[in-house]
Design an enzyme around this catalytic site. Structure first.
Site, PDB file in Angstrom:
ATOM      1  N   GLU A  57      -2.098 -40.087 -10.421  1.00 46.77           N
ATOM      2  CA  GLU A  57      -2.476 -38.817 -11.041  1.00 46.77           C
ATOM      3  C   GLU A  57      -3.985 -38.753 -11.243  1.00 46.77           C
ATOM      4  O   GLU A  57      -4.617 -39.742 -11.623  1.00 46.77           O
ATOM      5  CB  GLU A  57      -1.765 -38.652 -12.393  1.00 46.77           C
ATOM      6  CG  GLU A  57      -0.245 -38.613 -12.257  1.00 46.77           C
ATOM      7  CD  GLU A  57       0.459 -38.365 -13.579  1.00 46.77           C
ATOM      8  OE1 GLU A  57      -0.219 -38.378 -14.631  1.00 46.77           O
ATOM      9  OE2 GLU A  57       1.694 -38.164 -13.566  1.00 46.77           O
ATOM     10  N   GLU A  59      -3.914 -41.913 -14.125  1.00 47.43           N
ATOM     11  CA  GLU A  59      -3.011 -43.047 -14.267  1.00 47.43           C
ATOM     12  C   GLU A  59      -2.149 -43.151 -13.015  1.00 47.43           C
ATOM     13  O   GLU A  59      -2.095 -42.235 -12.195  1.00 47.43           O
ATOM     14  CB  GLU A  59      -2.129 -42.904 -15.504  1.00 47.43           C
ATOM     15  CG  GLU A  59      -1.220 -41.701 -15.497  1.00 47.43           C
ATOM     16  CD  GLU A  59      -0.387 -41.617 -16.780  1.00 47.43           C
ATOM     17  OE1 GLU A  59      -0.056 -42.673 -17.332  1.00 47.43           O
ATOM     18  OE2 GLU A  59      -0.063 -40.500 -17.188  1.00 47.43           O
ATOM     19  N   ASN A 112       1.829 -43.829 -12.004  1.00 49.35           N
ATOM     20  CA  ASN A 112       3.206 -43.941 -12.501  1.00 49.35           C
ATOM     21  C   ASN A 112       3.983 -44.826 -11.527  1.00 49.35           C
ATOM     22  O   ASN A 112       4.239 -44.423 -10.378  1.00 49.35           O
ATOM     23  CB  ASN A 112       3.860 -42.560 -12.585  1.00 49.35           C
ATOM     24  CG  ASN A 112       3.409 -41.828 -13.830  1.00 49.35           C
ATOM     25  OD1 ASN A 112       3.435 -42.377 -14.917  1.00 49.35           O
ATOM     26  ND2 ASN A 112       2.961 -40.594 -13.659  1.00 49.35           N
ATOM     27  N   ARG A 141       6.863 -45.447 -10.577  1.00 46.47           N
ATOM     28  CA  ARG A 141       8.262 -45.013 -10.458  1.00 46.47           C
ATOM     29  C   ARG A 141       8.270 -43.699  -9.687  1.00 46.47           C
ATOM     30  O   ARG A 141       7.237 -43.165  -9.326  1.00 46.47           O
ATOM     31  CB  ARG A 141       8.872 -44.807 -11.840  1.00 46.47           C
ATOM     32  CG  ARG A 141       8.052 -43.847 -12.695  1.00 46.47           C
ATOM     33  CD  ARG A 141       8.714 -43.526 -14.011  1.00 46.47           C
ATOM     34  NE  ARG A 141       7.833 -42.803 -14.915  1.00 46.47           N
ATOM     35  CZ  ARG A 141       7.564 -41.501 -14.853  1.00 46.47           C
ATOM     36  NH1 ARG A 141       8.098 -40.776 -13.880  1.00 46.47           N
ATOM     37  NH2 ARG A 141       6.771 -40.921 -15.725  1.00 46.47           N
ATOM     38  N   ARG A 154     -25.378 -13.433 -50.134  1.00 45.93           N
ATOM     39  CA  ARG A 154     -24.571 -14.591 -50.545  1.00 45.93           C
ATOM     40  C   ARG A 154     -25.137 -15.190 -51.824  1.00 45.93           C
ATOM     41  O   ARG A 154     -26.335 -15.419 -51.926  1.00 45.93           O
ATOM     42  CB  ARG A 154     -24.612 -15.628 -49.426  1.00 45.93           C
ATOM     43  CG  ARG A 154     -23.791 -16.879 -49.701  1.00 45.93           C
ATOM     44  CD  ARG A 154     -24.008 -17.916 -48.631  1.00 45.93           C
ATOM     45  NE  ARG A 154     -25.369 -18.435 -48.678  1.00 45.93           N
ATOM     46  CZ  ARG A 154     -25.932 -19.118 -47.689  1.00 45.93           C
ATOM     47  NH1 ARG A 154     -25.295 -19.314 -46.563  1.00 45.93           N
ATOM     48  NH2 ARG A 154     -27.160 -19.576 -47.814  1.00 45.93           N
ATOM     49  N   LYS A 180      21.797  -0.536 -84.298  1.00 45.19           N
ATOM     50  CA  LYS A 180      22.037   0.377 -85.414  1.00 45.19           C
ATOM     51  C   LYS A 180      23.146   1.408 -85.166  1.00 45.19           C
ATOM     52  O   LYS A 180      23.462   2.198 -86.046  1.00 45.19           O
ATOM     53  CB  LYS A 180      20.734   1.136 -85.736  1.00 45.19           C
ATOM     54  CG  LYS A 180      19.631   0.241 -86.268  1.00 45.19           C
ATOM     55  CD  LYS A 180      20.014  -0.344 -87.616  1.00 45.19           C
ATOM     56  CE  LYS A 180      18.930  -1.224 -88.205  1.00 45.19           C
ATOM     57  NZ  LYS A 180      19.350  -1.851 -89.470  1.00 45.19           N
ATOM     58  N   ARG A 210      26.415   0.701 -83.308  1.00 46.22           N
ATOM     59  CA  ARG A 210      27.354  -0.045 -82.475  1.00 46.22           C
ATOM     60  C   ARG A 210      28.657   0.725 -82.348  1.00 46.22           C
ATOM     61  O   ARG A 210      28.827   1.797 -82.932  1.00 46.22           O
ATOM     62  CB  ARG A 210      27.587  -1.427 -83.074  1.00 46.22           C
ATOM     63  CG  ARG A 210      26.304  -2.251 -83.078  1.00 46.22           C
ATOM     64  CD  ARG A 210      26.501  -3.636 -83.632  1.00 46.22           C
ATOM     65  NE  ARG A 210      25.256  -4.390 -83.573  1.00 46.22           N
ATOM     66  CZ  ARG A 210      25.114  -5.600 -84.066  1.00 46.22           C
ATOM     67  NH1 ARG A 210      26.136  -6.200 -84.649  1.00 46.22           N
ATOM     68  NH2 ARG A 210      23.949  -6.228 -83.979  1.00 46.22           N
TER      69      ARG A 210
END
Length: 1993
Positions: free
Chosen positions: A337, A351, A353, A355, A1473, A1775, A1777
């Site tokens: 690669e 790299e 590989n 495989r 600022r 007062k 109920r």
């Protein structure tokens, strides 16, 4: 463990009988050991692909697919999901489940299984154990073949570090990495094992080592784990901090792995080469692949062969890969690669590989090689040169497929792989991985059952999957379960096939896939390729689409389409022919129309792909490409328009609101935007290739591109604008041709003759073109070679008139034809011709001109098609000129005037033979020089130059015509007396010489390296220069203003007259012309605002109006001026100044934003008096909102013989007396400081007084429409600068007033005492203004600044004057002792090795003697050398203000400003600022106004990021912008610019007394009458803002509130929004207001990016409730109003306090208590009014009750208002109920009374049967009545809440009807203010508040009033409430002066009484009295002594 066969019986270990052909095959091809059986140490995709490939090879080679026994490994999970590889294998062996270290990656298990199953070989596949070197070693020990490389090779190359070292040794290029410095010999690398010491040198082991390595390699870099893969163990870093954060993560992801560093290759492609190696050292490179499309380092799309790199580079990649493999004796399949740099074309090893790769089928397809089979063959020990497929690949003899092995084996011979050339790749192949990842959820892996998986293979699309319908994907599976491959003759067709193929995949089940995502990805690529590809593409697309659908189409339709298509296909083979879209479409449409209605829908769906294809090509391939490009443009714009001219954080915030339910949509948009650079490259390429030939087709999109405003889009916007201008120029050329040729309609009686009418029409149209403010001259050049000779003559004459407009003798223009071309000639004068409007004809007018100007010159133009004709044509022109004017040449020979050029010659090069126009004008300087040299050579060496000079020609202008849509090129050659030939004048390049004199370019000659840029329409000329010292980039913009001669001519037809200008009907004719031109210039600057090569910091615009102006032109219609007094010059000066200010008012802000700091207009005024002649208007754009205007005349200075600027008014401008032609001077100190302030995005502090004056003018104009603002300087504002009385400026130094020029300050703060005339105080009020000077050490606070600020604060407090602080700073100053820094030395631990550290810092004796006072040091003597060193213990520094002393000063000014808030009025305006102590001051002053683009911060965002160790904050605004500060109570108001800020300050001051304790600023005769009714009536709930300020009703009519219209200014609006606070006026009297929001509001608590776990919270807050924040806001507002001495109105509409746990925790009780305390101490009248529909209950009533401060608080309520402890519903719960409700029913309901009576009777009579029945009826009745009686009880409770009860109980003063409340409260307020002022007098007379309480004072006043005659008769209360009588009494001080004197006597008596008891005090009395008398004014002293004598006598 279970071994079994898949045909039904298990537990057998039987092997299939060996196939003898395999042995024969191995032997015949030179192999070592035949392979009859293979164990697959893999599952999923890998196993399926290997089985398929080996079976296909076995069938082709041996005639049976079962020639090789294939044994699979199966986990329980694989069997559970019915894995495909188990089903396909011949046998399987069951292995443990779980993660792969239990099975497929377990080396020991694999070897055991291989032994048990007695296989010959093991195939590892990819992933799992495929890269573990232990596996080949273990198998080799058991005599089992490993189908891969030997262990040592795998160890060496499979390791990323080892492979890089070996690659370096094999001369394969590598990226810079941590092992770049490690050298290893080729011999060493061939030993397979790399020595440990060499390996270690390439690794990094600690974070520090990683940082060091990254610094060497360079950022950005990658931290990589050598054993990593699949995206694990790899991190990208950009700086040291990221390395520290991410290094440990990499270590953790791949434990124990060595780690290395590698440089990131930006803009790189991932390329790879497939290798196959045998056991004899032969290496074959089997083509290449491009795997660049990746996501998180995982490949998504692979393709081959490589197309992005040249073929030569691809060959180099292959050879390098082969070298690498050979160096380690590699065996088997491998992939090398690389990274390929798109920019440099270089490649780097990434790299190897060891495989087979997942994407290997790409190579199989293009190389026609079965790679898994090749692995088996190599495993048998067969050499590569014997393998038939390899021989065929290299094109050697005796090649073929595997079926030909018997033939090949007999005759095959070896060949050299280094020299052999491979065959070309077969077409192109694209591969797409199908994964079970969810693209909508961050590509998370998914798992589960797959109910259906179907894929229809096509001729060129193939796929394989590791699952089938009914299978599934388990939790330990690889996410990839399918691979799709598409083949095509070209890359474009392969991609097209892939898209079609992916659309055919049908997947249903519990998993999600990446298929749709990948289709979208490919679509973009496909569309781009389709738009740029060959004519064959539509035919290929049709073939592909038709092949897929053919079997589904009705037979008749298929046959007809085939026959129609073939007709065109046969033609296309022999010649290029367009795709037959229309015929094919008509066939399809005919078919659909003939279908039965029921079948039509189905048929439409079938033919839809074909129909879409033919529709897209219906307009041809260009139309198809245009459609695709338009789509791409729309996709780009839909994203980038969101970010144009916006802050990214704001855009994301808006998107969050827009896509609340689809946040991934936002992620997509932002990710797309992050790739804007790459997208820009694509769009620019498309514009160049496809848009440039026909920009008109893309006009709408180009307009949108040109409007993109950001640095990212600058190149794109400029390109789009240029293409748009190209279309305009083409259209303009066509319009002009039409305009000048349509004149034939004027011929009379069909005769072609010059009638007067026709001649007049020609003249009018030409004049129209001459005066049009368009690129007319460029368009005319394009018509120079028109085939219509009449039109050509008119074009040339129009061109001449336009060039010589101000000084042409029009009747002298002549045209003649010569055989070489057209020749034109004319006469002109070198002065501006005064052309008064009149009825004289042109000839008469020209006669007058000729008489007046005897020294006239001539000009000529030749139009030629080739430079070869130049000499002959010029000779003919000169001959013609001599014939016309024999004396002309002689009279002008060499006679140029100072201002002019002499006679002029114009050469027009036109037509296709024009060699010069072939050189495209790219703007390249070398190319321009080449053109000039060619032209100059002809003029210098030929006879042309000599003959022209002899004829008195001073300038030769060359105009070179170019292709359609491109402006002509122009070069000017001037006779050089020094060189004696015509040389080009670079400054006048691109300009026509006649008018260049009016641009006054000579003024630029003081600069070098002038860069020229034309505007798009060439009406403006931009010159960029570098101003020294600095350097500062300046731009000078020059333009000639042309004014249309009529409103209905050519210009009107063109739609000219910018919308912005046309709408300004109040402008004069001249103003509109100037403004229109300025707007065009600003558009050019805006276009280049992000173009670094052009953008300037300081721009100057110069406009020269060519046409003479009458005084009437300067005035807007119908305005006229009266100059009858003979003051014409003064009148014109006044008119011009007003005109300039009016234009500046319209364009100044935009100009300032673009850096235009000055603009100048030159114009000629035609008048009969002293105003006649040339005038100049010079406008200095100070702040955008403010400007200075100077008017000059041009007068000749006879002493200097130069024309100079002459100021008309007595107040002379800075250019007065300077030559008009003088060079531009470098910027002065003031301009440079303004520039520094602009860089900080603020206004220079010394420009604020002018801003205050401008704001005052606006306020007077708005308050009193028609008010004439005084013009005299200082009439509205007088500012005196405050400076230290002593230059040292030590603490305690007093301030003195001075008048000095701006910018002379030596302290970073400046202050003024400003006396202002305001509508409230016309005679003047004074304020103190203090500001940071941001140009002085960034506005930082040092000791001197601190002492100055403290002195200003003390002055304001002592005089009780308002103090305004303009904040723009960088906080406390940071410094270092530079004198020490430049000479200190280091005492190293080891002088030879600095890396071992140091012990101390020291000075040499010489340096110590010089700067010893700057340090604290001790002496050290070195024993070895005997030398002395002064070791530094501390650095003090020579200068003050390097460290902690600044912090100490900051503490002092913090205290001073905090005290000022208590003692006077303070207000901070954040104009820039403000940092650290600046931020604290903004809060300590309490009142704060913030500019929207300026932050208030404690620490910068970058410093915070360093503290946090990661990039958390992206800007200061994120920390302290208005989104934070305006919502947390720090900022009261926000403004968009500084003038708005100054206006806000003045509006605030309009409510404030002139000094603490002074009178309220009451505006008499307010515009909104106090008697007006309140017109706003709330319907359901009371809108607080409408109640205060009024609002528009449903019909758009304004309905007034309680307070004056437009007087309410809300403050703290963004904070605690359930309460509304602000200031307003009531009948002109300023008041503070607190009101209540009745709607629910959302409190947004933002997430803090610094805390990863924080998130935004949205908390609903109900209306009419006090929360902790709103209660705090109420308390703060009341405190502020009290400090400002304002009366207070509280529109009380609260139901109570919020009392939840969080509220109590957040301090609701403390805040409520503060409200009480601040009301208790309130000193002004307070009105608490419960408004219409309002209510006040519980604790809310308590904290605003009048008893808190009975002296000042009065409570009122509207008739509809309510008030009580609880709401009615709550009260009845306590007062009233159920029991009380039932009793009430029993008392009031007749039916119930009757029933109960009957019940009693029944009980008494013993009728128990009736009792139950009656009880049921009673219960039923009670249940029926309960809802009504509940309402009744609620109403009963409500009656206790009414305002009438409040009044009756005395808790409110009065019920005030809502409609009358305004007039009532105005009268009451006015009365209470008057009472308050009298009480103040009483207290002062009596000796202060301690002597007389407010109540006592009120009683005294009441008593005095009632005793007076003004009180009238009647009851005392009635007489006291008579306002009229009270004011009559109060306004005459005589009524109570005597009473006040009595109080004063008592005060003095009390004071003297204090000393009467002390003998010593009495002794001191005479001396004290004498001292007192000495201080009294002499005039009063004598009188006082006489009075004392009388008393003593």
């Amino acid at each position: 463990m279970v071994v079994g066969r898949t045909n039904g019986y298990l537990n057998g270990t039987m092997r299939s009988p060996a196939v003898p052909e395999v042995d024969e095959f191995c032997r015949a091809l030179g192999g070592k050991k035949p392979i009859h059986s293979i164990l697959l140490a893999n599952n999923g995709m890998a196993a399926v692909k290997f089985i398929r490939s080996v079976r296909a090879w076995a069938y082709e080679t041996f005639g049976t697919e079962k020639a090789i026994l294939l044994v699979a490994m199966a986990t329980p999970e694989d069997m559970r999901i019915n894995a495909e590889h188990i089903r396909m294998a011949d046998q399987f062996v069951e292995v443990p489940g779980g993660t792969n270290n239990n099975n497929y990656a377990n080396v020991q298990l694999i070897v055991e299984m291989a032994e048990i199953t007695r296989v010959d070989a093991v195939w590892p596949g990819w992933g799992h154990a495929s890269e573990n070197p232990e596996l080949p070693d273990a198998l080799d020990a058991k005599g089992i073949v490993f189908l891969g490389p030997p262990g040592p090779s795998m160890s060496a190359l499979g390791d990323k570090i080892g492979s890089s070292l070996i690659a370096q040794a094999a001369d394969v290029p590598t990226l810079p990495w941590s092992g770049s410095h490690v050298k290893m010999s080729q011999e060493c690398s061939s030993l397979f094992t790399i020595p440990d010491e060499i390996y270690r040198q390439a690794c990094v082991y600690t974070t520090e080592e990683a940082i060091s390595s990254c610094q060497v390699v360079g950022y950005p870099a990658m931290i990589k784990a050598s054993w990593g893969g699949g995206g694990k163990g790899i991190r990208k870093v950009h700086n040291d901090d990221e390395v520290r954060a991410l290094f440990k993560q990499v270590q953790g992801e791949v434990p124990g792995s060595p780690i290395f560093i590698m440089k990131v290759a930006s803009q790189s492609r991932h390329l790879e080469v497939q290798l196959l190696c045998d056991q004899y050292g032969n290496v074959a490179a089997l083509h290449s692949r491009d795997c660049s499309v990746q996501r998180r380092h995982q490949k998504i799309i692979e393709e081959g062969p490589i197309t992005i790199a040249p073929l030569v580079t691809v060959k180099k990649l292959e050879q390098a890969a082969r070298r690498l493999a050979k160096s380690v004796n590699y065996v088997g399949a491998a992939t090398v690669e690389y990274l390929y740099s798109m920019d440099t074309g270089e490649y780097y090893f990434l790299e190897l590989n060891p495989r087979l790769q997942v994407e290997h089928p790409v190579t199989e397809w293009i190389g026609e090689i079965n790679l898994p089979a090749a692995q088996v063959v190599v495993g048998m020990g067969i050499p590569l040169w014997q393998i038939p497929e390899i021989r065929r690949f290299y094109g050697v003899e005796n090649a073929g497929g595997y079926d030909a092995w018997k033939k090949v084996s007999a005759v095959a011979t070896p060949f050299d792989f280094d020299k052999a050339e491979s065959t070309r790749p077969k077409g192109h192949c694209v591969a797409v991985r199908v994964t079970s990842e969810d693209p909508d959820d961050g590509f998370k892996p998914t798992g589960g059952k797959v109910q259906e998986l179907s894929f229809k293979s096509k001729p060129n699309v193939w796929a394989y999957f590791s699952v089938k319908s009914g299978g599934g994907i388990h939790e330990f599976s690889d996410s990839q379960f399918g691979h799709v491959f598409a083949f095509g003759e070209s890359r474009a067709l392969a991609i097209a096939n892939m898209v079609l193929g992916l659309k055919e995949i049908q997947i249903r089940g519990e998993i999600r896939t990446n298929v749709d995502y990948t289709v979208d990805l490919l679509h973009v690529v496909q569309k781009l390729l389709n738009s740029l590809d060959s004519p064959e593409l539509p035919f290929l697309q049709w073939q592909e689409c038709f092949a897929v659908l053919a079997n589904r189409l009705p037979k008749g339709l298929r046959i007809e389409l085939e026959s129609r298509y073939k007709e065109f296909e046969e033609i296309s083979r022999s010649q290029t022919v367009d795709f037959p879209a229309k015929p094919l479409r008509s066939v399809l449409e005919a078919h659909l129309s003939s279908c039965p209605e029921k079948e039509q829908g189905a048929q439409e769906r079938i033919v839809e792909p074909l129909m879409s294809l033919v529709k897209s090509y219906e307009g041809g391939r260009e139309s198809h490409a245009r459609l695709i490009v338009q789509t791409l443009f729309e996709e780009y714009l839909s994203v980038e328009e969101l970010f144009s001219d916006n802050i990214q954080a704001d855009v994301i915030e808006r998107l969050r609101l827009q896509y609340k339910k689809d946040l991934l949509k936002i992620v997509d948009i932002v990710l797309s935007h992050q790739g804007v650079k790459s997208k820009n490259k694509l769009i620019l390429r498309l514009m160049e290739q496809l848009v440039y030939p026909n920009p008109a087709a893309y006009r709408d999109k180009l307009i949108r591109f040109s409007q993109l405003n950001h640095t990212s889009y600058s190149e794109l916007a400029l390109k789009a604008s240029q293409l748009l201008e190209q279309t305009k120029l083409s259209e303009l050329r066509s319009t002009i041709a039409r305009t000048l040729s349509e004149l034939e309609m004027f011929t009379e009686d069909g005769e072609n003759m010059d009638t007067p009418k026709r001649k007049s029409a020609i003249n009018e149209r030409m004049e129209d073109l001459v005066s049009a403010p368009l690129a007319v001259e460029d368009a005319l050049v394009g018509l120079f070679d028109h085939s219509d000779h009449t039109l050509q003559r008119r074009v040339v004459e129009t061109y001449v008139r336009r060039l010589y407009q101000p000084y042409l003798v029009k009747s002298s223009v002549r045209m003649q034809w010569d055989r070489s071309g057209l020749i034109a000639s004319w006469e002109f004068v070198e002065e501006h011709i005064e052309r008064k409007d009149g009825s004289e004809d042109q000839v008469q007018l020209d006669k007058l001109v000729i008489e007046k100007h005897s020294d006239r010159k001539w000009g000529a133009m030749v139009i030629i098609k080739s430079l070869q004709l130049l000499s002959a044509t010029v000779t003919a022109a000169l001959r013609e000129r001599t014939t016309k004017n024999p004396g002309g040449a002689a009279s002008n020979e060499y006679g140029e005037s100072a201002a002019g050029f002499g006679n002029m010659m114009h050469i027009g090069l036109v037509g296709i033979n024009n060699q010069m126009s072939l050189l495209q004008d790219s703007g390249d300087e070398d190319q321009a020089q080449e053109r000039i040299k060619k032209l100059a050579k002809i003029l210098k060496e030929g006879e042309v130059g000599t003959s022209l000079r002899s004829a008195g020609v001073g300038v030769i202008s060359c105009i070179i015509q170019r292709d359609e849509g491109r402006p002509p090129m122009r070069h000017s050659f001037h006779w050089s007396t020094e060189k004696q030939y015509f040389a080009e004048e670079p400054l006048l390049r691109h300009l026509e010489p006649p008018l260049s004199i009016y641009l006054e370019l000579d003024k630029l000659k003081g600069y070098e390296n002038i860069q020229y840029t034309p505007s798009r329409d060439r009406q403006w000329h931009l010159y960029t220069v570098i101003d020294k010292p600095g350097p500062i980039k300046r731009m000078f913009l020059r333009s000639l203003v042309r004014q249309p001669s009529s409103t209905d001519g050519f210009t009107a037809h063109q739609g000219l007259g910018m919308e912005a200008v046309r709408t300004q009907t109040a402008l004069s004719f001249t103003s509109r012309s100037i403004l229109g031109s300025l707007v065009a210039a600003m558009e050019e600057l805006e276009l280049n605002v992000h173009n670094a090569t052009i953008k300037s910091e300081h721009a100057h615009m110069y406009l020269c109006i060519l046409r003479e102006q009458n005084i009437e032109d300067l005035l807007p219609y119908p305005k006229r001026v009266d100059d009858s007094a003979g003051q014409e010059e003064a009148v014109v000066e006044m008119v011009l100044e007003e005109l300039a200010r009016q234009i500046h008012g319209l364009a100044g802000v935009r100009m300032h934003r673009l850096g235009v700091c000055e603009w100048e207009v030159k114009l000629w005024i035609g008048a009969y008096g002293e105003a006649n002649g040339a005038w100049r208007v010079l406008v200095t754009n100070v702040t955008g909102h403010t400007c200075t205007v100077h008017i000059y005349r041009e007068l000749e200075d006879t002493s200097k013989h130069k024309v100079v600027y002459h100021s008309v008014s007595a107040q002379q401008g800075r250019l007065h007396g300077l030559p008009v032609s003088g060079y531009y001077q470098p910027l002065d100190a003031l301009d440079r400081k303004r520039l520094v302030a602009r860089r900080s995005n603020t206004t220079y502090c010394y420009d604020f007084p002018l801003a205050f004056e401008t704001a005052l003018e606006q306020i007077w104009s708005s308050q009193f429409p028609g008010y004439a603002v005084p013009k005299a300087k200082g009439s509205l504002l007088k500012a005196s600068e405050l400076v230290f009385s002593d230059k040292k400026g030590l603490w305690g130094t007093p301030l003195v007033s001075t008048q000095r020029p701006p910018g002379l300050n030596d302290v970073g703060m400046v202050a003024w005492s400003m006396e202002m005339s305001t509508p409230e105080f016309p005679s003047g009020r004074t304020i103190i203004l203090v500001a940071n000077d941001v140009t002085f050490k960034a506005g930082s606070f040092g000791p001197k600044e601190d002492s100055f600020f403290a002195a200003v604060t003390d002055l304001a407090c002592s005089k009780k004057l308002p103090l305004i602080y303009l904040a723009a700073n960088s906080g406390a100053r940071i410094g270092a002792a530079e004198e020490v820094k430049s000479c200190f030395k280091v005492g190293w631990s080891d002088e030879t090795s600095p890396d071992r550290g140091f012990q101390y810092v020291y000075l040499t004796p010489e340096d110590y003697s010089r700067i010893g006072s700057s340090v604290i040091a001790h002496e050290v003597k070195l024993e070895k050398t005997g030398s002395t060193r002064w070791v530094i213990d501390a650095i003090v520094g020579k200068e003050d203000g390097l460290g902690v002393e600044n912090l100490s000063g900051s503490g002092a000014i913090a205290s001073a400003y905090s005290r000022a808030y208590r003692e006077t009025f303070t207000l901070t305006y954040v104009t820039g600022r403000t940092v650290g102590i600046g931020a604290y001051l903004a809060r300590l002053g309490m009142r704060c106004i913030q500019r929207l683009d300026q932050p208030i911060i404690l620490t910068g965002f970058s410093a915070l990021n360093k503290l946090l160790g990661r990039e958390v904050y992206s800007s200061h605004m994120q920390l302290g912008g208005p989104k934070v500060m305006a919502t947390n109570g720090v900022v009261h108001l926000t403004v968009s610019d500084d003038l708005e800020g100054v206006n806000a300050i003045l509006k605030w001051l309009s409510c404030i007394p002139p000094y603490r304790g002074g009178p309220l600023p009451i505006l008499n005769n307010p515009l909104d009458p106090p008697e007006r009714h309140v017109e706003y009536f709330p319907e359901n709930s009371c809108d607080p803002r409408a109640a205060i300020a009024g609002a528009l009703n449903g019909r758009g009519k304004w309905v007034g509130g309680i307070f004056d219209k437009d007087s309410f200014v809300e403050t703290l609006e963004g904070w605690a929004r359930t309460v509304v606070t602000g200031r307003a006026k009531l009948g002109g009297i300023p008041v503070g207001i607190v009101a209540v929001e009745t709607q629910t509001v959302m409190q947004v608590i933002p997430a803090d990016p610094g805390q990863l776990d924080s998130h935004e919270r949205v908390v609903p807050q109900a209306g009419q409730v006090w929360f902790p924040d709103s209660a705090t806001k109420t308390a703060q507002a009341i405190l502020d109003f009290n400090q400002e001495e304002l009366p207070l109105f509280i529109l009380a509409n609260w139901r109570g306090f919020s009392g939840g746990q969080r509220d109590l925790f957040e301090g609701i009780l403390q805040a409520g208590s503060n409200i009480v305390e601040n009301l208790r101490t309130y000193k002004q009248p307070v009105f608490v009014y419960i408004p219409m529909m309002g209510e006040l209950r519980g604790g809310a009533w308590v904290v605003v009750d009048s008893q808190i401060n009975s002296d000042h608080i009065e409570m009122y309520a509207d008739r509809t208002a309510k008030g009580n402890v609880l709401e009615p519903e709550g009260m009845i719960e306590i007062k009233f109920r159920n029991k009380e409700l039932l009793e009430c029913m029993s008392r009031l309901d007749g039916e119930l009374i009757t029933l109960k009576e009957k019940l009693q009777e029944a009980k008494d009579g013993g009728g128990y049967g009736m009792v139950e029945s009656l009880q049921e009826k009673i219960k039923g009745r009670e249940k029926q009545l309960l809802p009504v009686y509940t309402q009744l009880a609620t109403k009963f409770a409500e009656l206790h809440d009414s305002s009438l009860r409040m009044a009756a109980k005395g808790v409110i003063r009065e019920v005030v009807e809502w409609g009358w409340s305004r007039s009532y409260f105005y009268k009451r307020l006015r009365r209470r203010i008057a009472e308050g002022s009298l009480i103040k007098m009483v207290r002062e007379a009596a000796g202060g508040e301690q002597q007389v309480s407010f109540k006592s004072g009120m009683e005294m006043i009441m008593e005095w009033f009632l005793e007076s005659d003004h009180a009238g008769r009647g009851r005392g209360e009635d007489r006291w409430s008579d306002d009229e009588g009270f004011f009559a009494w109060k306004d005459d001080a005589k009524n109570y002066e005597g009473k006040l004197d009595e109080l004063r006597v008592q005060k003095v008596l009390a004071q003297l009484g204090n000393i009467s008891g002390s003998t010593s005090d009495l002794r001191a009395l005479p001396q004290g009295l004498a001292a007192l008398l000495s201080k009294v004014e002499p005039s009063s002293r004598g009188k006082l002594v006489d009075e004392l004598r009388k008393v003593l006598n």
